[in-house]
Scaffold this active site. Structure first.
Site, mmCIF file in Angstrom:
data_model
loop_
_atom_site.group_PDB
_atom_site.id
_atom_site.type_symbol
_atom_site.label_atom_id
_atom_site.label_comp_id
_atom_site.label_asym_id
_atom_site.label_seq_id
_atom_site.Cartn_x
_atom_site.Cartn_y
_atom_site.Cartn_z
ATOM 1 N N GLY A 167 -4.246 -1.900 13.962
ATOM 2 C CA GLY A 167 -4.928 -3.191 14.088
ATOM 3 C C GLY A 167 -5.699 -3.652 12.878
ATOM 4 N N ASN A 226 7.207 11.377 11.243
ATOM 5 C CA ASN A 226 6.951 10.590 12.447
ATOM 6 C C ASN A 226 7.249 11.414 13.695
ATOM 7 O OD1 ASN A 226 6.766 8.720 14.469
ATOM 8 N ND2 ASN A 226 8.433 7.406 13.737
ATOM 9 N N GLY A 274 13.415 0.899 18.193
ATOM 10 C CA GLY A 274 14.298 2.057 18.368
ATOM 11 C C GLY A 274 14.784 2.617 17.041
ATOM 12 N N CYS A 329 7.075 8.291 17.610
ATOM 13 C CA CYS A 329 7.707 7.028 17.994
ATOM 14 C C CYS A 329 7.954 6.975 19.498
ATOM 15 C CB CYS A 329 9.033 6.827 17.257
ATOM 16 S SG CYS A 329 9.744 5.221 17.676
ATOM 17 N N THR A 385 1.996 3.388 17.760
ATOM 18 C CA THR A 385 1.768 2.401 18.817
ATOM 19 C C THR A 385 1.486 3.057 20.177
ATOM 20 O OG1 THR A 385 4.130 2.304 19.186
ATOM 21 C CG2 THR A 385 3.216 0.655 17.705
ATOM 22 N N ILE A 390 -3.068 5.762 14.088
ATOM 23 C CA ILE A 390 -2.216 6.080 15.215
ATOM 24 C C ILE A 390 -0.891 5.301 15.147
ATOM 25 C CG2 ILE A 390 -4.079 6.612 16.821
ATOM 26 C CD1 ILE A 390 -3.871 3.809 17.990
HETATM 27 C C1 LIG Z 1 7.967 -3.522 14.492
HETATM 28 C C2 LIG Z 1 7.351 -2.174 14.268
HETATM 29 C C3 LIG Z 1 8.139 -1.124 13.796
HETATM 30 C C4 LIG Z 1 7.577 0.151 13.577
HETATM 31 N N1 LIG Z 1 8.350 1.162 13.093
HETATM 32 C C5 LIG Z 1 7.789 2.387 12.835
HETATM 33 C C6 LIG Z 1 8.562 3.430 12.253
HETATM 34 O O1 LIG Z 1 9.745 3.287 11.926
HETATM 35 N N2 LIG Z 1 7.949 4.634 12.042
HETATM 36 C C7 LIG Z 1 6.620 4.842 12.357
HETATM 37 O O2 LIG Z 1 6.113 5.939 12.134
HETATM 38 N N3 LIG Z 1 5.872 3.843 12.872
HETATM 39 C C8 LIG Z 1 6.419 2.630 13.113
HETATM 40 N N4 LIG Z 1 5.639 1.629 13.624
HETATM 41 C C9 LIG Z 1 4.205 1.868 13.914
HETATM 42 C C10 LIG Z 1 3.300 1.370 12.773
HETATM 43 O O3 LIG Z 1 3.579 2.022 11.561
HETATM 44 C C11 LIG Z 1 1.807 1.559 13.134
HETATM 45 O O4 LIG Z 1 1.548 2.918 13.316
HETATM 46 C C12 LIG Z 1 1.403 0.794 14.385
HETATM 47 O O5 LIG Z 1 2.040 -0.464 14.459
HETATM 48 C C13 LIG Z 1 -0.103 0.590 14.498
HETATM 49 O O6 LIG Z 1 -0.604 -0.167 13.412
HETATM 50 P P1 LIG Z 1 -0.854 -1.774 13.511
HETATM 51 O O7 LIG Z 1 -1.656 -2.008 14.759
HETATM 52 O O8 LIG Z 1 -1.609 -2.101 12.267
HETATM 53 O O9 LIG Z 1 0.479 -2.414 13.574
HETATM 54 C C14 LIG Z 1 6.183 0.348 13.849
HETATM 55 C C15 LIG Z 1 5.400 -0.723 14.307
HETATM 56 C C16 LIG Z 1 5.953 -1.973 14.513
HETATM 57 C C17 LIG Z 1 5.072 -3.096 14.999
#
Ligand SMILES: Cc1cc2nc3c(=O)[nH]c(=O)nc-3n(C[C@H](O)[C@H](O)[C@H](O)COP(=O)(O)O)c2cc1C
Length: 303
Positions: free
Chosen positions: A244, A126, A71, A129, A193, A191
């Site tokens: 990933g 962003n 959040g 989110c 999440t 991307i």
């Molecule tokens: C705990 C957590 C916090 C995140 N906080 C943000 C954020 O503040 N702003 C944002 O653009 N993405 C945020 N993300 C998304 C990541 O930057 C990323 O786009 C996403 O996790 C996919 O990449 P990954 O599979 O390598 O983790 C967050 C992801 C995680 C797991």
């Protein structure tokens, strides 16, 4: 080999960036490696005022990934600029601030504040989110709203490079990508999440207090790869692949489908030294692939 890449006017010494929210504000990872090695550091999403984030259980492990529903807890843009930014090696490694606003005015204000700071290398907007009630994903799911946010940030960003971070939670990501390119984005990252959930049958409860959170980690890599591949076909600006990535091979997969750079996300939690280790293995991988430049590999997927 020279691994430098250009994202708009910003030159990165290599294509390895950290993903927002998975690398704190950067300084937390100082003990795991030399921050100056990284291509860039994307910091946790920042809003105008500090945010507490969501309450209760905010993360859960899932097969090949994790769920989060943080959040957008953060210290606020001004505290970041005053207390953290001076401690980061911004002269050697570009610091990219990930910006979160509840409305267009917030994005304009954040853009005004950050564009004045020479320590900041680029802005990542962003609009994706899934874990907040206002703003976030609602801007990223509609071409017009995405373009409006991008225009608002660009208007005040001065010479700062503006990267727009897209949500995978759309039916046609190409349309959103084209809309933000037209609105002046210098680059696109994707991307974020993917909305998902996990339950505990013994407690009969969702694992996250918020019920639904964002899925990340290796589980989403094939989806991210597909979306990056689709987006690079339709835009002429650099694309930064996220999703990933947990090895140097993964990095080159994204480059092969056309990404200029990548961000390492959840994998930083499994191995906090990973981003640094990946930088160290770029040359070994280039040798294995028998390439002398990233250009000769980027987007060269044989179909
Ligand atoms: C705990 C957590 C916090 C995140 N906080 C943000 C954020 O503040 N702003 C944002 O653009 N993405 C945020 N993300 C998304 C990541 O930057 C990323 O786009 C996403 O996790 C996919 O990449 P990954 O599979 O390598 O983790 C967050 C992801 C995680 C797991």
């Amino acid at each position: 080999m020279d691994f430098s890449v250009k994202i708009g006017s910003l030159v990165l010494k290599n294509p390895i960036l950290t993903a927002s929210g998975t690398f704190g504000y950067g300084i937390e990872y100082e003990t795991f490696g030399d921050l100056k090695k990284l291509g860039g550091i994307v910091v946790k999403g920042l809003s105008i005022n500090p945010r507490q984030g969501n309450m209760g259980d905010r993360i859960a492990e899932t097969p090949c990934g994790m769920l989060n529903s943080i959040g957008l807890e953060n210290i606020g843009i001004n505290a970041f600029i005053q207390d953290i930014l001076p401690k980061l090696p911004y002269k050697q490694t570009p610091i990219i601030v990930n910006l979160y606003g509840e409305n267009i005015n917030d994005f304009e204000t954040l853009s005004k504040i950050t564009s004045k700071r020479e320590e900041i290398g680029a802005l990542e907007v962003n609009i994706s989110c899934p874990n907040v009630k206002q703003g976030g994903i609602q801007f990223g799911q509609d071409e017009k709203s995405a373009a409006k946010v991008c225009e608002a940030v660009k208007k005040h960003a001065g010479s700062k490079v503006v990267i727009v971070k897209l949500s995978p939670n759309v039916s046609d990501i190409k349309k959103i990508a084209k809309a933000v390119e037209l609105a002046g984005a210098d680059a696109i990252s994707l991307i974020n999440t993917i909305p998902a959930m996990a339950v505990d049958i013994y407690k009969r409860r969702p694992k996250l207090t918020n019920v639904i959170g964002g899925l990340s980690g290796p589980a989403i890599k094939p989806i991210a790869l597909r979306m990056v591949y689709e987006v690079v076909q339709v835009v002429n600006i650099p694309v930064i692949g996220i999703g990933g990535i947990s090895s140097v091979e993964d990095v080159f997969e994204f480059i092969l489908v056309g990404a200029h750079a990548v961000q390492i996300g959840s994998a930083n939690f499994t191995n906090p030294a990973l981003s640094f280790e990946i930088v160290d293995s770029l040359q070994i991988m280039a040798n294995k692939l028998n390439i002398n430049s990233l250009e000769e590999f980027r987007g060269k997927l044989i179909i």
